[in-house]
Structures are given as C-alpha cells and as structure tokens.
Design a protein around this motif. Structure first.
Motif, PDB file in Angstrom:
ATOM      1  N   PRO A   1       0.817  -1.215   0.000  1.00 53.29           N
ATOM      2  CA  PRO A   1       0.000   0.000   0.000  1.00 53.29           C
ATOM      3  C   PRO A   1       0.854   1.271   0.000  1.00 53.29           C
ATOM      4  N   LEU A   2       0.379   2.289  -0.691  1.00 53.19           N
ATOM      5  CA  LEU A   2       1.133   3.532  -0.821  1.00 53.19           C
ATOM      6  C   LEU A   2       1.228   4.295   0.491  1.00 53.19           C
ATOM      7  N   CYS A   3       0.236   4.136   1.369  1.00 48.61           N
ATOM      8  CA  CYS A   3       0.179   4.938   2.587  1.00 48.61           C
ATOM      9  C   CYS A   3       0.920   4.318   3.769  1.00 48.61           C
ATOM     10  N   LEU A   4       1.672   3.247   3.550  1.00 45.23           N
ATOM     11  CA  LEU A   4       2.450   2.684   4.643  1.00 45.23           C
ATOM     12  C   LEU A   4       3.528   3.674   5.072  1.00 45.23           C
ATOM     13  N   THR A   5       3.761   3.759   6.376  1.00 44.60           N
ATOM     14  CA  THR A   5       4.787   4.646   6.912  1.00 44.60           C
ATOM     15  C   THR A   5       5.964   3.820   7.415  1.00 44.60           C
ATOM     16  N   ARG A   6       6.998   4.487   7.859  1.00 39.21           N
ATOM     17  CA  ARG A   6       8.165   3.796   8.406  1.00 39.21           C
ATOM     18  C   ARG A   6       7.777   2.914   9.590  1.00 39.21           C
ATOM     19  N   ARG A   7       6.798   3.349  10.370  1.00 39.59           N
ATOM     20  CA  ARG A   7       6.357   2.566  11.536  1.00 39.59           C
ATOM     21  C   ARG A   7       5.700   1.252  11.142  1.00 39.59           C
ATOM     22  N   ASP A   8       5.240   1.149   9.889  1.00 39.73           N
ATOM     23  CA  ASP A   8       4.587  -0.081   9.423  1.00 39.73           C
ATOM     24  C   ASP A   8       5.595  -1.128   8.959  1.00 39.73           C
ATOM     25  N   TRP A   9       6.862  -0.733   8.859  1.00 41.91           N
ATOM     26  CA  TRP A   9       7.898  -1.644   8.384  1.00 41.91           C
ATOM     27  C   TRP A   9       8.785  -2.087   9.544  1.00 41.91           C
ATOM     28  N   HIS A  10       9.258  -3.317   9.451  1.00 39.14           N
ATOM     29  CA  HIS A  10      10.173  -3.882  10.435  1.00 39.14           C
ATOM     30  C   HIS A  10      11.408  -4.380   9.683  1.00 39.14           C
ATOM     31  N   VAL A  11      12.453  -4.647  10.419  1.00 39.94           N
ATOM     32  CA  VAL A  11      13.696  -5.102   9.796  1.00 39.94           C
ATOM     33  C   VAL A  11      13.902  -6.575  10.130  1.00 39.94           C
ATOM     34  N   HIS A  12      14.065  -7.392   9.092  1.00 40.04           N
ATOM     35  CA  HIS A  12      14.403  -8.801   9.268  1.00 40.04           C
ATOM     36  C   HIS A  12      15.926  -8.894   9.224  1.00 40.04           C
ATOM     37  N   GLU A  13      16.496  -9.421  10.284  1.00 37.60           N
ATOM     38  CA  GLU A  13      17.943  -9.466  10.417  1.00 37.60           C
ATOM     39  C   GLU A  13      18.588 -10.326   9.337  1.00 37.60           C
ATOM     40  N   ARG A  14      19.825  -9.978   8.998  1.00 37.82           N
ATOM     41  CA  ARG A  14      20.629 -10.827   8.126  1.00 37.82           C
ATOM     42  C   ARG A  14      20.837 -12.164   8.816  1.00 37.82           C
ATOM     43  N   GLY A  15      20.835 -13.249   8.052  1.00 37.41           N
ATOM     44  CA  GLY A  15      21.058 -14.536   8.696  1.00 37.41           C
ATOM     45  C   GLY A  15      20.850 -15.717   7.776  1.00 37.41           C
TER      46      GLY A  15
ATOM     47  N   VAL B   1      18.866 -18.452  11.948  1.00 31.60           N
ATOM     48  CA  VAL B   1      20.064 -18.138  12.720  1.00 31.60           C
ATOM     49  C   VAL B   1      20.477 -16.710  12.355  1.00 31.60           C
ATOM     50  N   PRO B   2      20.239 -15.736  13.224  1.00 29.57           N
ATOM     51  CA  PRO B   2      20.625 -14.365  12.893  1.00 29.57           C
ATOM     52  C   PRO B   2      22.134 -14.194  12.870  1.00 29.57           C
ATOM     53  N   VAL B   3      22.617 -13.446  11.883  1.00 28.46           N
ATOM     54  CA  VAL B   3      24.046 -13.127  11.781  1.00 28.46           C
ATOM     55  C   VAL B   3      24.161 -11.620  11.566  1.00 28.46           C
ATOM     56  N   PRO B   4      23.957 -10.839  12.627  1.00 33.00           N
ATOM     57  CA  PRO B   4      23.987  -9.382  12.460  1.00 33.00           C
ATOM     58  C   PRO B   4      25.370  -8.887  12.074  1.00 33.00           C
ATOM     59  N   PRO B   5      25.436  -7.845  11.261  1.00 25.84           N
ATOM     60  CA  PRO B   5      26.732  -7.275  10.885  1.00 25.84           C
ATOM     61  C   PRO B   5      27.312  -6.453  12.032  1.00 25.84           C
ATOM     62  N   ARG B   6      28.574  -6.130  11.917  1.00 24.82           N
ATOM     63  CA  ARG B   6      29.192  -5.236  12.886  1.00 24.82           C
ATOM     64  C   ARG B   6      28.688  -3.820  12.637  1.00 24.82           C
ATOM     65  N   GLU B   7      28.276  -3.151  13.702  1.00 25.14           N
ATOM     66  CA  GLU B   7      27.745  -1.799  13.576  1.00 25.14           C
ATOM     67  C   GLU B   7      27.721  -1.148  14.954  1.00 25.14           C
ATOM     68  N   SER B   8      27.606   0.177  14.971  1.00 25.11           N
ATOM     69  CA  SER B   8      27.622   0.892  16.246  1.00 25.11           C
ATOM     70  C   SER B   8      26.258   0.916  16.910  1.00 25.11           C
ATOM     71  N   PHE B   9      25.179   0.694  16.128  1.00 25.94           N
ATOM     72  CA  PHE B   9      23.833   0.550  16.697  1.00 25.94           C
ATOM     73  C   PHE B   9      23.018  -0.335  15.766  1.00 25.94           C
ATOM     74  N   GLN B  10      22.023  -1.000  16.328  1.00 28.10           N
ATOM     75  CA  GLN B  10      21.224  -1.952  15.553  1.00 28.10           C
ATOM     76  C   GLN B  10      20.477  -1.231  14.435  1.00 28.10           C
ATOM     77  N   GLY B  11      20.728  -1.671  13.214  1.00 26.94           N
ATOM     78  CA  GLY B  11      20.075  -1.073  12.066  1.00 26.94           C
ATOM     79  C   GLY B  11      20.922  -0.086  11.305  1.00 26.94           C
ATOM     80  N   GLU B  12      22.126   0.174  11.762  1.00 28.99           N
ATOM     81  CA  GLU B  12      23.004   1.136  11.086  1.00 28.99           C
ATOM     82  C   GLU B  12      23.433   0.616   9.717  1.00 28.99           C
ATOM     83  N   SER B  13      23.799  -0.658   9.640  1.00 29.51           N
ATOM     84  CA  SER B  13      24.330  -1.255   8.410  1.00 29.51           C
ATOM     85  C   SER B  13      23.206  -1.771   7.519  1.00 29.51           C
ATOM     86  N   SER B  14      23.487  -1.811   6.217  1.00 30.47           N
ATOM     87  CA  SER B  14      22.528  -2.406   5.278  1.00 30.47           C
ATOM     88  C   SER B  14      22.431  -3.915   5.445  1.00 30.47           C
ATOM     89  N   GLY B  15      23.452  -4.516   6.064  1.00 34.09           N
ATOM     90  CA  GLY B  15      23.439  -5.970   6.237  1.00 34.09           C
ATOM     91  C   GLY B  15      23.578  -6.722   4.938  1.00 34.09           C
TER      92      GLY B  15
END
Length: 276
Positions: free
Chosen positions: A176-190, A200-214
């Motif tokens: 839907p066009l009207c979805l906002t950032r709050r409607d989206w979640h991040v599925h971890e790399r893994g 099995v999550p394999v998060p990248p190295r980063e200074s805070f969760q979600g900083e990297s594109s993964g």
C-alpha cells in the motif's frame, strides 16, 4: 609417491567445497519481486490510509479467493500454481503469524520444502503481488511447530512484502502507498538453517542496531556451523485480514486472532528500525 589425503583432511576439503557451493548458489537474498520503485514517501490522512488499505485488500484477495482455506495437498498445490509455493520454514507455524509461504520465484524457494508443480509449470505472478502469504494452521493440531507435518485445514490470515534494507529510507514501492516507516520492520541478516527450519541471525558489525545495510557476505564459518539459505537484512511488512475480510491491518503480528506457533523473537530475528 603421492599420498592420498587422510579421512580428516578429506572431510575438511569437502566442508570448504560445500561452503563455497553454498556461497555461490545461495547468496541471492530476496525474492525477485522485492525491488522498491524509488519514490518519495506519501503523506496520507487517516481517511486516505483507510481507503488505501481497502484497495490493497481488493487488489490481492481475488488472486487468493480459491485458496482462502487450504484443506489438503491438492489445494496446497493450487496455491503453488497460483504463485506462492516456497515454505522457507517448512510447515512451522509462528506465533501470531502462522505458516509463511513465499513466492515460488523467490531465491528462498530453493530452501527446505517446495510445493511440487507439474513438470514445466511456472506460475506467472505479477511483481506487484505480495512476496509471502500467511496461513493459520488448524488450531486443534498438536504439531504446528513440526516442519514436516502439515496441519490442515489452513486459513489465509494475511500477506507481506520484502525489500532491501536501507537505514535512510523505508520502502515506498512495495504494498500500500500509505504505509509509513512505523509499518515496516527489519528482518535481520542470517541463515534459514536446514537443521531446524528456523533462523540463525548473523547481524553485521555496527555501532547501533540497524546502522548497516546488512548486505555483506555472511562469514564462511557461520555457514559451516549452520548450513542453509542466506539472506541479507531486509525491510518486512505484514498485512492482516480483518475478521470480516473487508480490509487489512498493518502490524508485525496478527492483531485480530491468536495463532499458535514458535516465537518469532522480535528484537533478535526482527527489530524496529531506528527513527529517521
């Protein structure tokens, strides 16, 4: 005279060959459909958002009308023929979501369990259709977390979309066009591992969760420990049919009905994107 490798050396060689094959064959991370069309975020009023979600229901549900209830293997095959036939977690049901079935044209359709189709058949699902659909298992079944045991009948409860993760911008061309950032979640790399049909999550190295594109490669040692299907960090949104079936509600878990299953481990497998 050349000596043959010892059994231990042969095992190490084959392990590294297997890892190389996994990297070569399994690096595609997202369904082919998960490519957002660049566009600025849309600002919608509450009335516009409500109308947009009804349009989403009206656009998607007709394609699933014949499989809103899946009672047996034949109807599961019909779902696959419609375009959704890849069970990335087998028949494992997840709490609040159910069984997730991805598009057959997804790279993840090479994982775990794929609903068979007649030889030569290839569903032609428009790229604008959802990347996965959710089905609630029979609530009286005792095997809803078993990957190899179907729990008929299944009931369609919603669908979802994926897109490549970018911290600075949420998707604007998926769903839907009207979805906002709050409607989206991040599925971890893994890794969707073959051993448990889980994740099995394999998060990248980063200074805070979600900083990297993964988008970086998963370390080879992780694949040796947990062979499976690799995917990058990704945006993920879920849309749930209301009880009367007239519209859909964006939420991570189904807000309309309890669905039994394995925990989705929000905060580990999925997380809320940092604000922007």
């Amino acid at each position: 005279m050349n000596q043959s490798p010892t059994p231990a050396a042969r095992r190490r060689i084959w392990s590294w060959i297997a890892a190389g094959v996994l990297f070569a064959a399994l690096l595609p991370a997202l369904p082919a459909s998960a490519t957002s069309t660049p566009a600025p975020p849309v600002s919608c009023t509450e009335e516009e958002r409500a109308a947009d979600l009804v349009r989403e229901r009206d656009r998607v549900l007709p394609a699933l009308e014949q499989v809103r209830t899946v009672r047996n293997w034949a109807q599961l095959g019909l779902l696959a023929a419609t375009g959704w036939g890849a069970l990335g977690h087998g028949f494992v049901s997840f709490k609040g979501a159910g069984v997730a079935i991805a598009r057959t044209d997804s790279p993840l359709s090479g994982s775990h369990v794929v609903i068979p189709l007649p030889v030569g058949s290839k569903p032609l699902l428009p790229l604008t259709m959802p990347d996965l659909v959710f089905y609630a298992p029979n609530p009286e079944s005792g095997t809803v977390t078993h990957p190899h045991s179907p729990d008929f009948p299944y009931t369609l409860v919603g669908w979802g979309y994926w897109d490549l993760y970018n911290l600075e911008r949420h998707p604007t061309g998926r769903g839907p066009l009207c979805l906002t950032r709050r409607d989206w979640h991040v599925h971890e790399r893994g890794i969707h591992d073959f051993a448990t049909f889980g994740f099995v999550p394999v998060p990248p190295r980063e200074s805070f969760q979600g900083e990297s594109s993964g988008a970086e490669l998963v370390p080879p040692l992780e694949l040796l420990r947990n062979p499976g299907i690799v995917h990058k960090r990704a945006w993920n949104t879920h849309l749930w049919l209301t009880p009367d079936g007239t519209t859909v509600t964006p939420a991570f878990a189904n807000p309309h009905q309890p669905i039994r299953g394995q925990e989705l481990r929000y905060g580990e497998w999925f997380f809320q994107p940092p604000s922007r």
